[in-house]
Design an enzyme around this catalytic site. Structure first.
Site, PDB file in Angstrom:
ATOM      1  CG  HIS A   1      -2.058  -1.177   0.753  1.00 22.30           C
ATOM      2  ND1 HIS A   1      -3.191  -0.702   0.558  1.00 22.30           N
ATOM      3  CD2 HIS A   1      -2.582  -2.425   1.219  1.00 22.30           C
ATOM      4  CE1 HIS A   1      -3.871  -1.437   0.714  1.00 22.30           C
ATOM      5  NE2 HIS A   1      -3.880  -2.101   1.374  1.00 22.30           N
TER       6      HIS A   1
ATOM      7  CE  LYS B   1      -6.586  12.891   0.234  1.00 20.88           C
ATOM      8  NZ  LYS B   1      -6.911  11.759  -0.004  1.00 20.88           N
ATOM      9  NE  ARG B   2      -2.279   7.971   6.401  1.00 22.81           N
ATOM     10  CZ  ARG B   2      -1.629   7.333   6.245  1.00 22.81           C
ATOM     11  NH1 ARG B   2       0.220   7.722   7.033  1.00 22.81           N
ATOM     12  NH2 ARG B   2      -0.334   7.048   4.900  1.00 22.81           N
TER      13      ARG B   2
ATOM     14  CB  THR C   1     -10.970   4.484  -0.906  1.00 20.48           C
ATOM     15  OG1 THR C   1     -10.414   4.526   0.452  1.00 20.48           O
ATOM     16  CG2 THR C   1     -10.289   3.338  -1.724  1.00 20.48           C
TER      17      THR C   1
ATOM     18  CE  LYS D   1     -14.271   5.626   1.043  1.00 18.09           C
ATOM     19  NZ  LYS D   1     -13.362   5.534   2.078  1.00 18.09           N
TER      20      LYS D   1
END
Length: 815
Positions: A358, A546-547, A654, A658
Site C-alpha cells: 500500500h 484523509k490521514r 479511496t 467516494k
C-alpha cells in the site's frame, strides 16, 4: 433459504416488545440508547438467522476460504448498514418515523468502532462487505483495539488526543468466542535437541498472552451469506498475583496482567521509542499468530492433516506489511507442531500467502531491529534466519557477486528485519492498488524481485462499497438514479454508466443539484451542532479528507488558501467565488510536522475570520475527530474533491472514489487512482495539475525550492507570512519549522521533498479555473453528473472479483 422482509407493523411491534423484555420499558420512558439497543438486537437477530441458515455450507462443500489479515478494519457503524444489506431499510425507517423516533438520533447512539484510522482500514471493511455480497468464504482478522487510535479534539487550533472509549458500553454486534482462545508466546529461549535424528526446537521460559476472539458478523447485500470479522483481544492467563496482593503490593499484583493486555489497548502506539517498537511488534505478532493458529485448526477440523491440499483450501492475504510475520509463524506451526519438513512447509507458505503493498514510502516499508525481533520472537527469528539464508543463496544465483543488491532484497540485512522483502519473497502474488502504483513497484520499489518473477506482480485498483457510500449515505441521489435507471444497477454498479446521457438532461441536472444542496444543508447542520461553526451553503464546498501526512499535501492546500486570501485583500473591490474549505484529518500522535500543519490550517481560518472582506468569501473549517460517520455526511455534500498528493506517493486512495461517486469533481495530480478516474471521466471532468511521477523522480536531483521562492512574488509573500507574525502575532516564529523545511530542508535533507512550492503555482491557477467553471452552473453540473455516472468501475465488488480471479480462486457458495 428465503427470508421474508419484515413489514412496518411487524418492526414496530417487535421494537416495542424488545423494549419491554430487555429494559422493562415502554417507548415513552425509554432512553435513546435503549431504543438503539433494542433496534440493534432486532437487526442482529435477522443477521444471525441468515448466518445460521448458511453455516456449515463451506465445510460441507470443501470450499476454499480466504483469511484477510489487516491491522485495521474501519467498519463504521453497523446498524444502518445492516438495514441496507437486509434490503429493508425503508420499512425500518418508516417504522421509526411512525413511532415518532428520530432515526438520526438513534443512529448517533452507536459508538464508532475504533478499529482503524485511514484508507487501509476502510478498504479492508469494504472488501469484507464485497466478499460477503459475492458469497465468497472469508474471515477478516485484526485486533480488538480497546481505545482505537484516539478521539481528536481541537483546542486553540492544536490537535489534542483523548481516549476513544468506544467499548465502554460494550459492543452489541460482537459475539465472544472464549472457547476458541489461543496462546501467543513472547520472549524466552529456544533449545535445539535431537529427536531420532531430526533436529527439533523447544521454546522455554516464554511469556504467555491469551488471544480471545470476538466475531462481528458481516452481512452481504440481499443474500443469506454472512462472513465474520474476527477481532482478537489480549488477556493475561494470570489474572492477578494473589501473593503480592495479599502482602499489600497492589500494583505489582496487577502488573503482569496489565503488561499482557496493553497489546490490544491502542491502535498504532507511538513507536519513536524502543518500548513503542516493542509494543507494535507484539501487536503484529499477536493477531497474526492467533489468526494463523485459528486457520490451521479450522483446516484440521474439516480435512485432517492432509497438508498437500492446505493451500487449495486456505488463502491468507496480507494487507500491507503489518501481518507479514504470519509467514514465518505458519512455518513454525507446520514444522514444530505438525512435523513437516522445511521444504514441505515452505511450499505451503508460498502457495498460501498473497501480499498487497500500500505504499512506496521507504519509512512505511516496515523494518524491525534484529535484536528486538530475536528477543521477543526467538523461534520465529530463527526461522527468518534460515529463510534469509536460503533466499540469499537463490539471489546469488540470479545476481552473482552483487552483494549490495542482495542486501537490498534480503529479509535480514544491516541489523534489521525487512518485512516488505519477507512478504514479497514468500508470497505467490504481490499486487499494487492502482496502475501507476503497481508500475512503481515493478520499476523501483521491488524492481529486482520483479525481474526474477514478473508473473508474481499484478495490479488491482482499489474500490469502495457503493452500498455504504451511496445507498446508505446519499439516499436522495440513490432515489434520483433509481428514477432514471431503475434498480438493476444496485447489484451491477457498472450500469451507472447508463447515467452518462443524463448529464445533458437539464431537468435531471436540476434534480441532481437539489439533492446536492440538501446534502450541503445536512452538513451545515451537523457542523453547527458539533462545532458551533456556521457555513454558507451557497459557497463551493471544497473538501480534503484523509490521514494527515506531508505527501498528501494538506500544507499545499493551506498555502493555496493564503494565496486566495492575499488576492482578496489586495483587490477587495472585485467579486470572488465564496468557498468553504473543509479539512478532515488526524495526525499520528508522534508526527509533529503533521500536528503543526493542523495548527497552521486553523491559524489560516482565524486570519480569514478577522478580515471584513475575505471572511465573506473564505471559510476554513477543520472537522474535529474525522471518522466514518463524519465522512458519510461530508462525501455527499462535497463539490470539489482535493486529491493533491505528490505524484508517485499515493498508492491509490479511496476517498477520491467516494467523493466522485457522490458527484464531487476531483482536483488532483496524476497519482494513485486519480489516473484511472481521469481515464473514466475524461479531461473535461477532472482538474489535473502538477508534476508527473516521472518528473518528481527527476526532481530529486535538480529541483531547487528557493528558485520558486525567488521568482514568484506571490509565493514569496505567503512564505514570509509563515514567519512574520501574520498568522500568529503572539508567536511569529510558530511556523518557522515549516518555512525552513520548505526552503532549506531538514537535517541536511532535500528542501521541499514533496514539491509543495513547485506545484503550488499551477495548483492556484487550476483553482481559478475551478471557480470560473463553478459559476457556470450548467457546466459544473454536467461535470458532477459525469463523475457519478463513471464511478461504477471503482466498486469494491469489481476489485474483489479481480482479487479472486487473479489470486484467491474461491468459489461462491451455493446458498
Amino acid at each position: 433459504m428465503e427470508f421474508a422482509k419484515k413489514s412496518v407493523e411487524t418492526i414496530k411491534a417487535e421494537l416495542l416488545d424488545k423494549l419491554r423484555t430487555a429494559f422493562g420499558s415502554g417507548l415513552e420512558e425509554a432512553t435513546d440508547d435503549q431504543i438503539y439497543q433494542a433496534l440493534a438486537m432486532m437487526v442482529r437477530d435477522e443477521v444471525m438467522q441468515r448466518r445460521s441458515a448458511s453455516r456449515g455450507v463451506r465445510k460441507q462443500t470443501g470450499s476454499k476460504k480466504v483469511y484477510y489479515l489487516s491491522a485495521e478494519f474501519l467498519i463504521g457503524r453497523t446498524l444502518h448498514s445492516n438495514m441496507v444489506n437486509l434490503v429493508n431499510e425503508q420499512n425500518y425507517l418508516k417504522a421509526l418515523d411512525e413511532l415518532g423516533i428520530d432515526k438520526n438520533v438513534i443512529f448517533e447512539q452507536e459508538p464508532e468502532p475504533g478499529l482503524g484510522n485511514g484508507g487501509l482500514g476502510r478498504l479492508a471493511a469494504c472488501f469484507l462487505d464485497s466478499l460477503t455480497t459475492l458469497r465468497l468464504p472469508a474471515m477478516g482478522c485484526t485486533i480488538r483495539y480497546e481505545f482505537g487510535l484516539f478521539r481528536q479534539k481541537i483546542v486553540d487550533g492544536y490537535q489534542v488526543e483523548v481516549p476513544d472509549n468506544w467499548l465502554d458500553s460494550g459492543n452489541i454486534w460482537e459475539i465472544p468466542r472464549p472457547h476458541e482462545t489461543v496462546e501467543v508466546h513472547f520472549g524466552g529461549r529456544v533449545i535445539p535437541y535431537d529427536d531420532k535424528g531430526r533436529m527439533r526446537f523447544r521454546h522455554e521460559n516464554y511469556n504467555v498472552v491469551e488471544a480471545v476472539p470476538y466475531d462481528v458478523p458481516v452481512l452481504g447485500y440481499d443474500t443469506t451469506m454472512v462472513n465474520m470479522l474476527r477481532t482478537w483481544s489480549a488477556r493475561s492467563p494470570k489474572r492477578i498475583d494473589m501473593q503480592s496482593f495479599n502482602s499489600g503490593q497492589y500494583v505489582k499484583a496487577m502488573a503482569e496482567r496489565e503488561l499482557a493486555e496493553v497489546i490490544s489497548k491502542i491502535l498504532y502506539p507511538n513507536d519513536d521509542s524502543y518500548q513503542g517498537k516493542e509494543l507494535r511488534l507484539k501487536q503484529q505478532y499477536f493477531f497474526s499468530s492467533a489468526s494463523i493458529q485459528y486457520a490451521v485448526n479450522d483446516f484440521l477440523k474439516v480435512y485432517g492433516p492432509q497438508w498437500e491440499i492446505f493451500s487449495d483450501k486456505v488463502a491468507v492475504h496480507i494487507n500491507d506489511t503489518h501481518p507479514a510475520v504470519a509467514i514465518p509463524e505458519l512455518m513454525r506451526i507446520l514444522m514444530d507442531e505438525h512435523d513437516l519438513s522445511w521444504e514441505e512447509a515452505e511450499k505451503i507458505c508460498v502457495n498460501t500467502f498473497a501480499y498487497t503493498n500500500h505504499t512506496v514510502l521507504q519509512e512505511a516499508l516496515e523494518r524491525w531491529p534484529e535484536q528486538l525481533f530475536a528477543e521477543q520472537l526467538p523461534r520465529v527469528y530463527m526461522i527468518l534466519q534460515e529463510m534469509n539464508k536460503r533466499l540469499c543463496a537463490k539471489l546469488w544465483d540470479v545476481y552473482p557477486g552483487q552483494w549490495e543488491r542482495i542486501g537490498h532484497m534480503a529479509i535480514l540485512a544491516y541489523n534489521q528485519v525487512h518485512m516488505a522483502n519477507l512478504a514479497v519473497a514468500y508470497s505467490h502474488s504481490v499486487n499494487g492498488v492502482s496502475a501507476i502504483h503497481t508500475n512503481i513497484l515493478k520499476k523501483q520499489t521491488f524492481h529486482d524481485y520483479y525481474v526474477m518473477n514478473p508473473r508474481k506482480f499484478v495490479s488491482i485498483t482499489n474500490g469502495i462499497t457503493h452500498r455504504r457510500w451511496l445507498f446508505q449515505c446519499n439516499p436522495g441521489l440513490t432515489a434520483l438514479i433509481d428514477d432514471a435507471l431503475g434498480t438493476k444497477w444496485h447489484k451491477d454498479i457498472e450500469r451507472l454508466r447508463d447515467l452518462v446521457p443524463f448529464a445533458d438532461d437539464a431537468a435531471f441536472r436540476e434534480k441532481f443539484a437539489q439533492v446536492k444542496y440538501f446534502n450541503k444543508l445536512r452538513l451545515v447542520d451537523r457542523v453547527r451542532r458539533m462545532q458551533g461553526i456556521e457555513i454558507n451553503p451557497d459557497s463551493l464546498f471544497d473538501a480534503q479528507a484523509k490521514r494527515l501526512h506531508e505527501y498528501k499535501r494538506q500544507l499545499m492546500n493551506a498555502l493555496g488558501i493564503l494565496l486566495y486570501y492575499n488576492t482578496i485583500v489586495e483587490h477587495p473591490d472585485r467579486q470572488y467565488l465564496p468557498r468553504t474549505y473543509l479539512f478532515g484529518a488526524k495526525a499520528a500522535p508522534g508526527y509533529q510536522r503533521a500536528k503543526l500543519t493542523i495548527k497552521l490550517i486553523n491559524s489560516v481560518a482565524e486570519l480569514v475570520k478577522k478580515h471584513p472582506v475575505a471572511s465573506k468569501y473564505i471559510n476554513v473549517v477543520f472537522l474535529e475527530n474525522y471518522c466514518v460517520s463524519q465522512a458519510e455526511v461530508l462525501m455527499p455534500a462535497a463539490e470539489l474533491s482535493e486529491q493533491i498528493s505528490t505524484a508517485g506517493k499515493e498508492a491509490s486512495g479511496t476517498g477520491n472514489m467516494k467523493f466522485m461517486m457522490n458527484g464531487a469533481v476531483t482536483i488532483g495530480t496524476m497519482d494513485g487512482a486519480n489516473c484511472e478516474i481521469y481515464d473514466e471521466v475524461g479531461a473535461d471532468n477532472i482538474y489535473i495539475f502538477g508534476l508527473t511521477a516521472e518528473q518528481v523522480e527527476r526532481g530529486y536531483t535538480n529541483y531547487r525550492a528557493s528558485e520558486v521562492y525567488e521568482t514568484n512574488p506571490a509565493i514569496r509573500k505567503v512564505m514570509e507570512q509563515l514567519i512574520d507574525g501574520t498568522l500568529c502575532p503572539e508567536n511569529p516564529r510558530m511556523f518557522q519549522e515549516i518555512y525552513h523545511a520548505l526552503l532549506f530542508g531538514d537535517g541536511g535533507g532535500m528542501a521541499d521533498p514533496y514539491f509543495v512550492l513547485k506545484d503550488l503555482p499551477q495548483y492556484f491557477v487550476t483553482q481559478k479555473k475551478v471557480s470560473s467553471d463553478y459559476m457556470d452552473r450548467d457546466k459544473w453540473l454536467r461535470k458532477a453528473v459525469m463523475n457519478t455516472a463513471c464511478s461504477g468501475i471503482f466498486s469494491s465488488d469489481r476489485t474483489i472479483g479481480e482479487y479472486n480471479r487473479f489470486i484467491w480462486h474461491l468459489k461462491p457458495l451455493d446458498l
